[in-house]
Design an enzyme around this catalytic site. Sequence first.
Site, PDB file in Angstrom:
ATOM      1  N   LEU A  37       0.921  -1.277   0.112  1.00  0.00           N
ATOM      2  CA  LEU A  37      -0.241  -0.110   0.253  1.00  0.00           C
ATOM      3  C   LEU A  37       0.732   1.185  -0.042  1.00  0.00           C
ATOM      4  O   LEU A  37       0.618   2.315   0.678  1.00  0.00           O
ATOM      5  CB  LEU A  37      -1.397   0.204   1.294  1.00  0.00           C
ATOM      6  N   GLY A  38       1.689   1.079  -1.156  1.00  0.00           N
ATOM      7  CA  GLY A  38       2.851   2.366  -0.963  1.00  0.00           C
ATOM      8  C   GLY A  38       2.342   3.057  -2.029  1.00  0.00           C
ATOM      9  O   GLY A  38       1.016   3.257  -2.132  1.00  0.00           O
ATOM     10  N   ARG A  39       2.703   4.169  -3.250  1.00  0.00           N
ATOM     11  CA  ARG A  39       1.981   5.428  -4.351  1.00  0.00           C
ATOM     12  C   ARG A  39       1.061   4.245  -4.705  1.00  0.00           C
ATOM     13  O   ARG A  39      -0.397   5.023  -4.466  1.00  0.00           O
ATOM     14  CB  ARG A  39       3.014   6.152  -4.794  1.00  0.00           C
ATOM     15  N   ILE A  40       1.569   3.731  -5.151  1.00  0.00           N
ATOM     16  CA  ILE A  40       0.655   2.894  -6.694  1.00  0.00           C
ATOM     17  C   ILE A  40      -0.594   2.370  -5.417  1.00  0.00           C
ATOM     18  O   ILE A  40      -1.558   1.883  -6.049  1.00  0.00           O
ATOM     19  CB  ILE A  40       1.260   1.879  -7.629  1.00  0.00           C
ATOM     20  N   GLU A  63      10.487 -11.254 -18.739  1.00  0.00           N
ATOM     21  CA  GLU A  63      10.252 -10.606 -20.133  1.00  0.00           C
ATOM     22  C   GLU A  63      11.319 -10.535 -21.079  1.00  0.00           C
ATOM     23  O   GLU A  63      12.544 -10.762 -20.759  1.00  0.00           O
ATOM     24  CB  GLU A  63       9.874  -9.248 -19.165  1.00  0.00           C
ATOM     25  N   ASP A 101       0.583  -7.060 -16.303  1.00  0.00           N
ATOM     26  CA  ASP A 101       1.183  -6.578 -16.696  1.00  0.00           C
ATOM     27  C   ASP A 101       2.887  -7.016 -16.924  1.00  0.00           C
ATOM     28  O   ASP A 101       3.911  -6.288 -17.706  1.00  0.00           O
ATOM     29  CB  ASP A 101       1.026  -5.270 -16.566  1.00  0.00           C
ATOM     30  N   ARG A 153       6.271  -6.629 -10.151  1.00  0.00           N
ATOM     31  CA  ARG A 153       7.019  -7.262 -11.169  1.00  0.00           C
ATOM     32  C   ARG A 153       6.881  -8.591 -11.103  1.00  0.00           C
ATOM     33  O   ARG A 153       6.725  -9.446 -10.290  1.00  0.00           O
ATOM     34  CB  ARG A 153       8.711  -7.102 -10.338  1.00  0.00           C
ATOM     35  N   HIS A 205       4.430  -5.101 -20.683  1.00  0.00           N
ATOM     36  CA  HIS A 205       4.785  -4.338 -19.035  1.00  0.00           C
ATOM     37  C   HIS A 205       4.317  -2.337 -19.879  1.00  0.00           C
ATOM     38  O   HIS A 205       5.321  -1.814 -19.685  1.00  0.00           O
ATOM     39  CB  HIS A 205       6.099  -4.485 -19.130  1.00  0.00           C
TER      40      HIS A 205
END
Length: 321
Positions: free
Chosen positions: A151-154, A261, A256, A232, A281
Amino acid sequence: MEPNIIGVAMTNSTSSYLEQQLERRFNVFKLWECPTLDPDTAKSIRAVVCNTQAGADADLIDSLPALEMVATFSVGLDKVDLKKCMEKGIRVTNTPNVLTEDVADAAIGLAIAVLRRICECDRFVRSGSWLSREFGLTTKFSGKPIGIIGLGRIGSAIAKRAQAFGCTINYFSRTVKHHLTDYKYFPTPLELAKNSQIMFVSCALTKETKHIVNREVLDALGPNGILINVGRGAHVDQSELISALLEGRLGGAGLDVFENEPHVPEQLIHELQDKTVLLPHVGSDTIDTNIAMADLVIANLEAHFKNQPLITPQCYHRSRV
């Protein structure tokens, strides 16, 4: 700072705008065009600009004796050898904040696309199937209990958007967010999954968070559960995810990011196309955000070489979830 004198290496081609802005200010060396540098060139490079596809590992850092700074064109720092940078006194910056809204938008979009089977609907119409039969029912997003790992910025931006859809917000994070009284904290990802139908992964990738979504967590989400990963690829045990989807132990996934990758398992592409929505991504890849990220990379480099405070210096001695 005299323009075009300071050597800056780019690890790969990320943004034409970023390349142009760097070339206006620095002597730029494009490592994807010339991966082997002669000793004199290596000694002239004082900064590296990298990203999530090609980072700054220990070998690259050790090969540049005059290196002072690594600026990554990303929020995540997992492609930078932070331990090596700390040992050598190399400064590290990233591009937080500017891409938060775009990634959160993409996360909600993935959830709706999976639940409402939007990609499958598109194929249904284009194939002409609608002429002979009805598509069938899907699942709504509004009002569902969601779980957020990180529950950080994103993660907070995802929660804000989901709350507008009437969803209940559960979360797992490194610390309890006591000020968020409308959100419910769970002490482990497993407990979070047991109490959520849609799980979003949006934490930083560290040793502690690799495969934080494992078989137990996937089974706890259950056959009606949906996993959305905008963090990630290594946050999720990819082989276990594929097994859970194939066996019906998990309802669907919106991804995503992937473990290797740009290589994506054939099963996700073909056998599971009706249960998954896949993005290359590009959660933060809008024109506006690309420019804002590039401008922040440039601002950090200029601040460093002018002996001014960095805009987004990184404290990289602890994990962040």
